[in-house]
Enzyme design. Structure first.
Site, PDB file in Angstrom:
ATOM      1  N   SER A 401       0.848  -1.178   0.000  1.00 29.09           N
ATOM      2  CA  SER A 401       0.000   0.000   0.000  1.00 29.09           C
ATOM      3  C   SER A 401       0.888   1.233   0.000  1.00 29.09           C
ATOM      4  O   SER A 401       2.068   1.164   0.276  1.00 29.09           O
ATOM      5  CB  SER A 401      -0.933  -0.016   1.202  1.00 29.09           C
ATOM      6  OG  SER A 401      -0.524   0.908   2.142  1.00 29.09           O
ATOM      7  N   TRP A 402       0.299   2.312  -0.317  1.00 27.43           N
ATOM      8  CA  TRP A 402       1.118   3.500  -0.561  1.00 27.43           C
ATOM      9  C   TRP A 402       1.320   4.394   0.637  1.00 27.43           C
ATOM     10  O   TRP A 402       2.204   5.216   0.671  1.00 27.43           O
ATOM     11  CB  TRP A 402       0.501   4.309  -1.703  1.00 27.43           C
ATOM     12  CG  TRP A 402       0.539   3.526  -2.962  1.00 27.43           C
ATOM     13  CD1 TRP A 402      -0.486   2.872  -3.533  1.00 27.43           C
ATOM     14  CD2 TRP A 402       1.691   3.270  -3.761  1.00 27.43           C
ATOM     15  NE1 TRP A 402      -0.056   2.220  -4.654  1.00 27.43           N
ATOM     16  CE2 TRP A 402       1.265   2.444  -4.830  1.00 27.43           C
ATOM     17  CE3 TRP A 402       3.027   3.656  -3.686  1.00 27.43           C
ATOM     18  CZ2 TRP A 402       2.130   1.989  -5.802  1.00 27.43           C
ATOM     19  CZ3 TRP A 402       3.895   3.210  -4.671  1.00 27.43           C
ATOM     20  CH2 TRP A 402       3.440   2.389  -5.713  1.00 27.43           C
ATOM     21  N   GLU A 403       0.455   4.244   1.585  1.00 25.49           N
ATOM     22  CA  GLU A 403       0.540   5.214   2.685  1.00 25.49           C
ATOM     23  C   GLU A 403       1.767   5.004   3.538  1.00 25.49           C
ATOM     24  O   GLU A 403       2.394   5.922   4.007  1.00 25.49           O
ATOM     25  CB  GLU A 403      -0.682   5.144   3.597  1.00 25.49           C
ATOM     26  CG  GLU A 403      -2.010   5.036   2.883  1.00 25.49           C
ATOM     27  CD  GLU A 403      -2.348   3.593   2.557  1.00 25.49           C
ATOM     28  OE1 GLU A 403      -2.473   3.285   1.371  1.00 25.49           O
ATOM     29  OE2 GLU A 403      -2.473   2.801   3.493  1.00 25.49           O
ATOM     30  N   GLU A 404       2.045   3.779   3.755  1.00 24.10           N
ATOM     31  CA  GLU A 404       3.111   3.499   4.700  1.00 24.10           C
ATOM     32  C   GLU A 404       4.134   2.603   4.030  1.00 24.10           C
ATOM     33  O   GLU A 404       3.809   1.600   3.443  1.00 24.10           O
ATOM     34  CB  GLU A 404       2.518   2.764   5.883  1.00 24.10           C
ATOM     35  CG  GLU A 404       3.190   3.042   7.184  1.00 24.10           C
ATOM     36  CD  GLU A 404       2.572   2.225   8.293  1.00 24.10           C
ATOM     37  OE1 GLU A 404       1.880   2.820   9.114  1.00 24.10           O
ATOM     38  OE2 GLU A 404       2.778   1.001   8.288  1.00 24.10           O
ATOM     39  N   GLY A 405       5.353   2.973   4.106  1.00 30.39           N
ATOM     40  CA  GLY A 405       6.350   2.158   3.435  1.00 30.39           C
ATOM     41  C   GLY A 405       6.782   0.967   4.254  1.00 30.39           C
ATOM     42  O   GLY A 405       7.459   0.081   3.796  1.00 30.39           O
TER      43      GLY A 405
END
Lengths: 468, 158
Positions: A401-405
């Site tokens: 997902s993009w929010e959290e690496g």
């Protein structure tokens, strides 16, 4: 050493070719923790093809030990890469000299992991004071059942609860239906907790439920998935067993049905399917943990699932969640398990393929992918195939997902089947599984067994095994 | 092999006796490089146990939720190592054992310098999926190493 001895050469199961360290006291068995002290995760913004090529070149420099969470392949998406402390300077110099923009997504990975872990420990120890269901911990059966109602009421536009039967001890078998309408749309079936001691699976199912419900309308892939297909989720397939693991025996696996003529209780529901019943990997001994039962579908839990799917008539994918060998694991630990065992895999593969055969009357080519998906705390295991079957060597990864690496990267690729919708479904399911791990902060690594039907319209059964 | 900040390669050759199925497999291994020195941690643990007023007793390591209290970690590690011996002795081509849990551990007081623990462990056998209780008596000393002096398979509870 006698001449009769057979040679097997391989790696000791306790050795790993990986940089590991024990940062905190290891939890559970086979604990390996990748030391990511001072490792940084960089988010690289690619502007053009040239930069893609430069990054691909960087990827080839093995001595840097870079871990690309998203492979540089297109310049429409940023590339996330974990960089070990030793390689940081070299990488940054490289990027800067080629005027490639990047930002530091995570400054010290270990610190983040530690913090997450602490938070989880704290929340696990906190009593439930509010109405909030903590998706990051293990729950009792009643707590789970309560939350199913909460989900159905809070997300009533998408979620409804149905009962598909009753367990041996008369506990309801509750399924959540995720649907945005239509009439008998193609559906994905997901069940968890068929083996009651595999606690991470029931927990995972709850997370999947929450994710599907809350992300509809927000996450494009979940939205498009549910716009086209329905999802049926059975979070606790074996509630009697699950209850038993809480009250009496944490290691209980089977159902709790009485066996005629034996003091031993229970049947292994995953050996009770009506296909190749009594085949390899199942026992005829009621005292065995893999007892197949007196007859196929003898277990009401299994029969309920079979009946539901048959009556539905349009289930196109089956997913069963299992945990593989780590039965007891600290839910927020960071560890990898060993790769799968062939014998169990093989038996499982056959059993599952047979199960599909029983439902749809056709033969399957069984292929499997065994991959421990590499994340920042994991090692690279080679892909394996089930011996004796036609292996379909499909590397499976799911995009993060993009929010959290900060979690495992796994990205979908190379699916060899043609059904677009199904690919979408599978993509999203595996993606969810990976995201699931991050949210649960669980070290479990999704491992997918894919069973392919060689002919016309596909019905694929996936067994998603979570590693811890 | 678990080592802080370093990697140690290890290869092993495992020979299963086709003739005698009850014999433990023959294992030859090579470790490339050196294992880290753990003297300090070993001695710390040793002295801690030696100085206990009452014999150590514990159960369910890890617990149902996977937790292991930090002070129990060496006890777990000892069980892990000792179970390796038990597993080796009982392995064949069709088994895959793993330590699932320490059900119970009790320290046995000794007059000599060794530490002795009486463990009841649960082994998980991956092929049959059975959980097998096993008793083992473990002797340990930081300089002299580990020894399993006694071990026996226990009957499964119905």
């Amino acid at each position: 050493m006698t001449e009769h001895a057979q040679k097997w050469k391989g790696e000791s199961t306790r050795c790993r070719r990986l940089q590991t360290c024990i940062r905190k006291p290891p939890k559970g068995d086979h604990q390996r923790v990748l030391c990511v002290q001072k490792h940084q995760v960089l988010r690289i913004k690619i502007k053009n093809e040239e930069q893609v090529r430069k990054l691909q070149f960087l990827e080839t420099l093995e001595h840097l030990k870079l871990d690309f969470w998203i492979n540089p392949s297109t310049f429409s998406r940023p590339v996330d890469v974990r960089v070990p402390a030793n390689s940081l300077q070299a990488v940054k110099v490289f990027l800067e000299s080629h005027r490639i923009e990047y930002s530091i997504l995570i400054k010290d990975l270990q610190a983040v992991l530690d913090r997450e872990k602490q938070e989880m420990v704290a929340s696990q120890q906190t009593e439930r004071s509010s109405n909030t269901f903590n998706y990051g911990i293990y729950h009792s059966l009643s707590s789970i059942y309560e939350e199913l109602d909460n989900l159905a009421s809070e997300y009533s536009n998408v979620v409804s609860k149905l009962q598909i039967g009753q367990s041996y001890e008369k506990r309801p078998l509750y399924v959540l239906k995720f649907s945005t309408g239509g009439s008998n749309r193609p559906a994905i079936w997901i069940d968890a907790g068929i083996h009651s001691r595999e606690w991470v699976t029931q927990a995972s199912a709850m997370w999947i439920a929450k994710k599907l419900a809350s992300d509809y309308g927000n996450d494009p892939s979940i939205t498009s998935l549910l716009d086209k297909m329905d999802v049926f989720l059975l979070p606790v397939t074996n509630p009697d067993g699950y209850e038993f693991t809480h009250t009496t025996n944490r290691m209980w696996r089977k159902t709790r049905s009485k066996n005629a003529g034996s003091l031993c209780i229970g049947v292994d529901p995953n050996r009770n399917w009506d296909a190749g019943f009594g085949g390899p990997g199942a026992s005829s001994n009621p005292c065995s943990d893999s007892y197949r039962g007196p007859s196929a579908n003898s277990e009401v839990e299994v029969k309920s699932v079979v009946d539901f799917i048959k009556n539905h008539g349009n289930v196109v994918a089956f997913l069963t969640l299992h945990s593989y060998s780590q039965l007891l694991m600290y839910p927020y630990g960071y560890k990898c398990t060993q790769p799968a065992d062939y014998a169990e895999l093989d038996a499982l593969g056959k059993a599952a393929a047979n199960a599909i055969q029983s439902l749809h009357g056709t033969t399957f080519t069984v292929g499997s992918i065994c991959t421990t998906i590499c994340e920042y705390f994991c090692c690279s295991e080679p892909l394996r195939a089930v011996p004796g079957q036609q292996p379909l060597d499909i590397p499976l990864k799911v995009s993060p997902s993009w929010e959290e690496g900060c979690f495992c990267r796994v990205a979908p690729s190379d699916f060899k089947f043609s059904q677009e919708n199904l690919i979408l479904a599978l993509t999203n399911i595996t993606r969810m599984a990976a995201e699931l791990r991050s949210i649960l902060r669980s070290p479990s690594v999704p491992f997918l067994l894919l069973f392919f039907r060689p002919s016309q319209w596909r019905q694929h059964r996936l067994e998603l095994r979570l590693w811890h | 092999i678990f080592e802080k900040d370093s990697t140690v390669n290890c290869t092993a050759e495992v020979l299963y006796h086709l003739g005698n199925k009850n014999a433990a497999p023959d294992v030859q291994f090579t470790i490339e490089g050196e294992l880290k020195n753990t003297d300090e941690a070993d001695n710390l643990f040793y002295n801690r146990i030696k100085s206990l007023k009452n014999e150590l007793v514990a159960e369910n390591i890890p617990d149902s939720y996977g937790n292991v209290p930090p002070e129990m970690e060496p006890i777990r590690a000892l069980a892990w190592a000792a179970s390796g011996y038990v597993i080796w002795k009982n392995s064949n081509e069709n088994t895959k054992y793993q330590l699932a849990q320490i059900k119970h551990v009790k320290q046995v007081k000794r007059s000599d310098e060794y530490l002795e623990f009486d463990y009841m462990i649960l082994l998980h056998e991956n092929v049959s999926q059975e959980i097998i209780p096993w008793q083992m008596t473990v002797l340990w000393h930081p300089q002299h190493g580990i020894e399993v002096t006694q071990n026996s398979r226990q009957p499964k509870h119905v």
